[in-house]
Design a protein around this motif. Structure first.
Motif, short mmCIF file in Angstrom:
data_model
loop_
_atom_site.label_atom_id
_atom_site.label_comp_id
_atom_site.label_asym_id
_atom_site.label_seq_id
_atom_site.Cartn_x
_atom_site.Cartn_y
_atom_site.Cartn_z
N UNK A 163 0.83 -1.20 0.00
CA UNK A 163 0.00 0.00 0.00
C UNK A 163 0.87 1.25 0.00
N UNK A 164 0.53 2.18 -0.87
CA UNK A 164 1.14 3.51 -0.88
C UNK A 164 0.08 4.51 -0.43
N UNK A 165 0.33 5.19 0.69
CA UNK A 165 -0.57 6.22 1.21
C UNK A 165 -0.09 7.57 0.70
N UNK A 166 -0.96 8.29 0.00
CA UNK A 166 -0.62 9.62 -0.50
C UNK A 166 -1.48 10.61 0.26
N UNK A 167 -0.87 11.27 1.24
CA UNK A 167 -1.62 12.09 2.19
C UNK A 167 -0.70 13.15 2.78
N UNK A 168 -1.10 14.45 2.68
CA UNK A 168 -0.23 15.50 3.21
C UNK A 168 -0.52 15.85 4.67
N UNK A 169 -1.61 15.31 5.22
CA UNK A 169 -1.88 15.48 6.65
C UNK A 169 -1.09 14.42 7.41
N UNK A 170 -0.04 14.86 8.10
CA UNK A 170 0.88 13.90 8.72
C UNK A 170 0.20 13.05 9.79
N UNK A 171 -0.75 13.61 10.53
CA UNK A 171 -1.43 12.84 11.58
C UNK A 171 -2.28 11.73 10.97
N UNK A 172 -3.05 12.07 9.94
CA UNK A 172 -3.88 11.06 9.27
C UNK A 172 -3.00 9.97 8.66
N UNK A 173 -1.92 10.39 7.98
CA UNK A 173 -1.03 9.43 7.32
C UNK A 173 -0.39 8.49 8.33
N UNK A 174 0.09 9.04 9.46
CA UNK A 174 0.75 8.23 10.47
C UNK A 174 -0.23 7.24 11.10
N UNK A 175 -1.46 7.71 11.37
CA UNK A 175 -2.47 6.83 11.98
C UNK A 175 -2.82 5.68 11.07
N UNK A 176 -3.10 5.99 9.80
CA UNK A 176 -3.46 4.94 8.85
C UNK A 176 -2.29 3.99 8.63
#
Length: 220
Positions: free
Chosen positions: A4-17
């Motif tokens: 899985x590649x997560x493409x997300x600029x919100x660091x909190x959301x990205x880290x949680x997921x």
């Protein structure tokens, strides 16, 4: 290859997921810009991309469109853009699914588990006279067993999974051998030659593994 590649600029959301997915033993990487997402994807590949739309620089729509030029990997858009027009644009560009933010993490995880179960738990791939058993990594050609190495099998499987899509040489090499491999990209050419000798009726005039000069290979 990444799971899985997560493409997300919100660091909190990205880290949680990322944390939740790694707890379920997925191989995960995170990109916080569209440009970084393309860099990671072209280097490693990914079975699934969880893609935000509103990114700095290259936005998610552009990422989706660019990836669809060469790959049918599963793209799940997760975005705060909830207008019908945005959803239709994402799907028209080739996204497989669209989930609105804020999303329930359990629902997203269930979607991801379902995608992997349906798309990647297949035990056999059958294309014409070829039959690949992904559990035993065995190959039948015209019903007869053909010996293949692990790399040959992985390469053929990747090509078949992306049928009719030309995959770049760099993408194929990094997906099978890894970007940190001591091998050189010429190794890919050699393995393509070996595969043709094993699966093609006439290896010099291949019907399955087709070369697009200067770009890469596709399976037909």
């Amino acid at each position: 290859m990444l799971d899985i590649l997560i493409v997300e600029d919100n660091k909190e959301i990205a880290a949680l997921l990322c944390d939740f997915l790694r707890q379920e033993n997925y191989v995960v990487s995170v990109a916080d810009t569209g440009e970084r997402a393309m860099e990671l994807y072209e280097k490693y590949g990914a079975k699934l991309i969880v893609l935000d739309i509103m990114l700095p620089g290259m936005d998610g729509f552009a990422v989706c469109s660019k990836i669809r030029e060469t790959s049918n990997t599963h793209i799940l858009i997760a975005s705060a853009k909830t207008e019908k027009s945005d959803k239709l644009k994402g799907l028209d560009l080739g996204a497989d699914d669209y989930i609105e933010k804020p999303y329930d993490i359990d629902i997203l995880l269930a979607k991801i588990r379902g995608i992997f179960k349906r798309k990647y738990a297949v035990q056999e791939l059958v294309e014409g006279n070829l039959r690949l058993n992904t559990v035993h990594q065995s190959l039948l050609v015209d019903g007869k067993s053909v010996d293949v190495t692990e790399k040959e099998f992985e390469l053929l499987k990747l090509l078949i999974e992306n049928k009719n899509v030309t995959l770049k040489k760099e993408y194929l090499f990094n997906s099978i051998w890894g970007s940190d491999s001591d091998s050189e990209i010429q190794t890919l050419t050699v393995h393509i030659k070996w595969l043709r000798e094993k699966i093609e009726e006439d290896p010099k005039n291949p019907k399955h593994i087709i070369t697009k000069w200067g770009v890469g290979y596709r399976f037909e």
